[in-house]
Design an enzyme around this catalytic site. Structure first.
Site, PDB file in Angstrom:
ATOM      1  N   ASP A   1      -8.953   3.971  -1.609  1.00 63.97           N
ATOM      2  CA  ASP A   1      -9.863   4.448  -0.569  1.00 63.97           C
ATOM      3  C   ASP A   1     -11.143   5.069  -1.117  1.00 63.97           C
ATOM      4  O   ASP A   1     -11.278   6.287  -1.253  1.00 63.97           O
ATOM      5  CB  ASP A   1      -9.121   5.438   0.339  1.00 63.97           C
ATOM      6  CG  ASP A   1      -7.965   4.777   1.049  1.00 63.97           C
ATOM      7  OD1 ASP A   1      -7.883   3.530   1.013  1.00 63.97           O
ATOM      8  OD2 ASP A   1      -7.130   5.491   1.634  1.00 63.97           O
TER       9      ASP A   1
ATOM     10  N   GLU B   1       2.486   5.151  -3.970  1.00 66.40           N
ATOM     11  CA  GLU B   1       2.449   6.124  -5.084  1.00 66.40           C
ATOM     12  C   GLU B   1       3.799   6.780  -5.312  1.00 66.40           C
ATOM     13  O   GLU B   1       4.067   7.108  -6.471  1.00 66.40           O
ATOM     14  CB  GLU B   1       1.371   7.181  -4.796  1.00 66.40           C
ATOM     15  CG  GLU B   1      -0.033   6.635  -4.806  1.00 66.40           C
ATOM     16  CD  GLU B   1      -0.330   5.696  -3.641  1.00 66.40           C
ATOM     17  OE1 GLU B   1       0.216   5.913  -2.547  1.00 66.40           O
ATOM     18  OE2 GLU B   1      -1.107   4.746  -3.856  1.00 66.40           O
TER      19      GLU B   1
ATOM     20  N   ASP C   1       0.849  -1.197   0.000  1.00 60.51           N
ATOM     21  CA  ASP C   1       0.000   0.000   0.000  1.00 60.51           C
ATOM     22  C   ASP C   1       0.886   1.249   0.000  1.00 60.51           C
ATOM     23  O   ASP C   1       2.113   1.153   0.131  1.00 60.51           O
ATOM     24  CB  ASP C   1      -0.869  -0.065   1.276  1.00 60.51           C
ATOM     25  CG  ASP C   1      -1.890   1.054   1.324  1.00 60.51           C
ATOM     26  OD1 ASP C   1      -2.267   1.575   0.263  1.00 60.51           O
ATOM     27  OD2 ASP C   1      -2.299   1.417   2.455  1.00 60.51           O
TER      28      ASP C   1
HETATM   29  C1  GLC Z   1      -4.529   3.366   3.165  1.00 61.42           C
HETATM   30  C2  GLC Z   1      -5.091   2.154   2.421  1.00 61.42           C
HETATM   31  C3  GLC Z   1      -6.122   1.492   3.274  1.00 61.42           C
HETATM   32  C4  GLC Z   1      -5.503   1.095   4.613  1.00 61.42           C
HETATM   33  C5  GLC Z   1      -4.893   2.302   5.291  1.00 61.42           C
HETATM   34  C6  GLC Z   1      -4.131   1.942   6.552  1.00 61.42           C
HETATM   35  O1  GLC Z   1      -5.499   4.320   3.335  1.00 61.42           O
HETATM   36  O2  GLC Z   1      -5.588   2.502   1.166  1.00 61.42           O
HETATM   37  O3  GLC Z   1      -6.647   0.370   2.611  1.00 61.42           O
HETATM   38  O4  GLC Z   1      -6.461   0.526   5.427  1.00 61.42           O
HETATM   39  O5  GLC Z   1      -4.006   2.959   4.409  1.00 61.42           O
HETATM   40  O6  GLC Z   1      -3.093   1.079   6.282  1.00 61.42           O
END
Ligand code: GLC
Length: 802
Positions: free
Chosen positions: A507, A432, A429
């Protein structure tokens, strides 16, 4: 006034229009050419060079270098296949033009001005043509409008916009299916709570498909700088693309079918490997389930309530102070015992791994990932040599320079702690990469990466950061556990990501608008070479309700990635949270997904092999039917299932478009003739779903997790077309190991035809070496209810159906 003008100019950043493109320098006319076995190099009056390479009879690469020769260095992180067997082709020169002809394409290059045109070699029909010569911003005219004026020189190509031309693909965009009359920017960005029109969002896939009068082509602009695509938004004449640096380097691919283009794109940028079969299972997540007893509780709730589940996720709070590659000792004292216990209930655990490695605030604090990375000099630095220290979940952090091969290997090897603790897959995650100091990426512009010795900045490398991070993760898992297929899921990406990771759409909001947007997002991703897609079921941010959750499942139960996930402060939304009425409906759809696994896995394997995704817009299967060109509130799974979900509250009826042919209502078996719109009832427990006449849909036993029971019997639901025919294949393998790559699979074909005494089913001799052993096959003619059973022993058979 001057002040206002200045504001207007500053405010105009990132909205380069078609008009601006006309002000750029144009490449000079062709003065000579060199021919090689693989194509031609054009030498231009202004010392520019253009290389036209013939990779296949339907795949041409155009590479331009402005005012200087084409560099010898030629490298892309996206490209998977560089060696192509050049097909036969011919060259013809006249004083005005140069023509290259392959079996499929005729490429005419006008010498002055230099304009390239692609035609069908057989019909001579025009497919795509330059509207103006390729251009570049030598004079810095666009400098004021650029995100990073120092990135390099803006380069652009402009194509004639067809009066009836439609545009698809471009990866993950918060936009509708047909991108005609829209423009986009590619710059990977962390955009929580995005809504339709937000651009850019997480990913960059600079590949699109143009379709006009049923004839399709694809263009992959392989340039990772901040890039722009305008499909006739700022001009009625042109569709153009450009980037803030790098080369004007694109691949042109001719269909005419979209499916063929997707195959070529997969050959070029890589085929998605098969994930483990359990990745098709139902998945549950939340930011964050902890301590371990809560994870156990979630799983036991699923089992108690007879709800299928294969995977549960650990979000960032499993770590010791957000330090990747560690576990919090209080919350997860024995992760191995936890994964083993859940494993006995048929549930795998996937952990999140973000790119930010915590920068220890105290010099005496030891953290192995930081210490080792620093010692080996694997972290990204600014041009002045300082460590680049963004702020993410752990606070001050550092990022790995994944362009360094040794750093990729080191990163991959760090995953041993997860493998040793029984973790089944990795969730990448924030790649970017997100930075809380500045989400725009401006703060990263002087961050240098090794980049094969080129030492380039984030202007070039930001968009490929996630691709290389996922690659490092994937290759690490492959090395650490060679007998298992790696499972990686990513948020950000660049073209080629399908070789390493599955994805989800980040998100989203728990709103109806967000739900409606997932459809064109999934189908567009599928048209961009990313078949394994999904979205947080129920939406990530905010408070949903039972109705929204049910309707979300009625989309995602057929998406490759089906995972319910929620933000830390959002209202709980596991399937049972809104009461029994909703839970019962969700159970019905999850159970249906599991029985459909033989069909879904067969269709997923097709995506792996052919590049044609599982979750499809109708236009992919019916590109000659203009009624499908902007239809994005319906989808298809493979060639056979058509689904028209409800995407608004309080709606229990909708119009459904059925393309030409015979269709059967999945729930009632009622037969319809397509080529028309019908009105269908859709009470909360029903998602309108139709099966194509001519299809055979294989279904397995009802299970609550993959591997719970043998896949026996397999029932083949037959939906004959008007001639009484139907056909299908069934793909099977061990679902876990990479042995399928070397032939350990079984592909069986089935066909049904009308005989004198009724329908006759023929099963073919299976292909491949995988042997699932004898099991029962049931053949059911759905609309008639007739059934016949056989024992499958891998031999060809003919069976009479009454
Ligand atoms: C980001 C991710 C989300 C995750 C959060 C905490 O917002 O997109 O899916 O729960 O980070 O790690």
């Amino acid at each position: 006034m001057k002040f206002l003008i200045l504001i207007a100019i500053l405010g105009a950043a990132a909205t380069i229009s078609a008009q601006d493109i006309t002000t750029l320098e144009k490449i000079g006319p062709v003065v000579s050419l060199q021919r090689t076995d693989k194509g031609v190099t054009l030498n231009c009056h202004d010392n520019s060079q253009v290389q036209i390479s013939i990779l296949a009879s339907d795949l041409i690469r155009v590479r331009a270098s402005f005012t200087k020769p084409i560099p010898t260095r030629d490298h892309s992180w996206a490209i998977a296949k560089e060696d192509w067997a050049t097909p036969r082709w011919t060259l013809n020169e006249t004083s005005d033009s140069i023509s290259i002809t392959t079996d499929e394409l005729e490429i005419t290059i006008r010498r002055s001005p230099l304009l390239i045109e692609f035609r069908d070699a057989r019909t001579h029909q025009l497919i795509n043509a330059d509207e103006q010569p390729m251009s570049y911003d030598a004079g810095g005219r666009l400098a004021n409008m650029l995100f990073d004026p120092k990135a390099g020189m803006f380069v652009a190509a402009s194509k004639k916009l067809g009066f009836d031309e439609h545009f698809y693909g471009l990866g993950e965009k918060a936009a509708r299916l047909d991108k005609r009359r829209s423009s986009f920017v590619n710059w990977n960005s962390d955009t929580p709570g995005y809504t339709e029109g937000k651009d850019p969002i997480y990913q960059t896939i600079p590949f699109y498909i143009g379709l006009q009068r049923g004839v399709a082509y694809g263009i992959f602009f392989d340039n990772s700088y901040r890039s722009y695509f305008d499909f006739g938004k700022s001009s009625q004449q042109r569709a153009w693309f450009g980037a803030e640096g790098g080369e004007l380097n694109y691949y042109f691919c001719y269909g005419p079918s979209i499916k063929k283009i997707l195959g070529r794109y997969a050959d070029l940028t890589g085929h998605m490997p098969l994930p483990p079969l359990w990745a098709l299972g139902n998945q549950q997540s939340r930011w964050s389930y902890y301590p371990d007893s809560m994870v156990e509780e979630v799983v036991s709730e699923y089992r108690k309530r007879d709800l299928p589940l294969d995977v549960v996720y650990l979000d960032i709070d499993y770590m010791n102070g957000y330090r990747v590659f560690t576990f919090d000792k209080q919350r997860f004292p024995d992760p191995k015992a936890l994964t083993e216990k859940l494993g006995r209930q048929g549930v795998k655990v996937v952990t999140i791994v973000d790119p930010g490695i915590k920068y220890p605030p105290d010099k005496n604090e030891r953290y192995h990932a930081f210490d080792q990375g620093l010692e080996k000099n694997f972290f990204q630095r600014r041009r002045n040599g300082d460590l680049f220290v963004p702020r993410v979940w752990p606070g001050e952090s550092v990022f790995v320079d994944y362009t360094l091969p040794d750093a990729r290997r080191w990163w991959g090897d760090l995953h041993r702690v997860y493998i040793d603790n029984g973790i089944a897959g990795i969730w990448n995650d924030m790649n970017e990469p997100s930075d809380f100091v500045d989400q725009t990426g401006k703060n990263q512009l002087d961050v240098v990466s090794y980049d094969e010795g080129e030492k380039t900045t984030h202007a070039k490398n930001r968009n490929t950061f996630a691709l290389l991070m996922s690659r490092s993760t994937y290759e690490g898992l492959e090395r650490l556990r060679p007998d298992r297929r790696p499972y990686v899921i990513t948020r950000a990406a660049y073209a080629g990501i399908q070789r390493y990771a599955t994805m989800w759409t980040g998100d989203t909001n728990s709103t109806w608008e967000s739900l409606a947007l997932t459809l064109p997002m999934f189908t567009s991703l599928g048209l961009s070479g990313e078949p394994f897609v999904g979205s947080d079921v129920g939406g990530f941010i905010g408070r949903g309700n039972g109705e929204l959750l049910v309707r979300s499942y009625q989309v995602s139960f057929l998406a490759p990635f089906c995972r319910n996930h929620k933000v830390i402060d959002g209202y709980d939304q596991e399937p049972w949270r809104f009461g029994k009425h909703y839970e019962d409906i969700i159970r019905k759809y999850l159970k249906l997904r599991y029985t459909l696994l033989p069909f879904l896995y067969t269709t997923l394997e097709e995506a792996h092999r052919s590049g044609v995704p599982l979750f499809r817009p109708l236009v992919l299967n019916y590109q000659d039917d203009p009624s499908t060109y902007n239809l994005d509130d319906q989808f298809m799974v493979g060639d056979d299932l058509l689904v028209a979900p409800i995407l608004k509250p309080d709606v229990t009826k909708r119009l459904v478009y059925l393309p030409a042919g015979t269709w059967y209502d999945y729930w009632t078996n009622k037969k319809y003739s397509g080529g028309t719109m019908i009105s269908v009832d859709a009470p909360l427990d029903v998602v309108p779903m139709f099966v194509r006449g001519g299809a055979i849909v294989p279904v397995g036993p009802s299970v609550n997790y993959i591997g719970e029971k043998p896949v026996d019997p397999i029932t083949f639901n037959i939906y004959p077309d008007d001639a009484g025919s139907a056909s299908a294949t069934l793909y099977e393998d061990d679902g876990l190991s990479p042995a399928y790559k070397t032939g350990a699979f079984r592909r069986t074909s089935f066909s049904v035809r009308r005989g004198q005494r009724g329908l006759v089913v023929s099963t073919g001799v299976p292909e491949g070496t995988y042997n699932p052993g004898p099991r029962k096959f049931n053949f059911v003619v759905k609309p008639l209810g007739s059934v016949v059973s056989i024992v499958d022993d891998g031999k060809a058979k003919q069976v009479q159906l009454k």
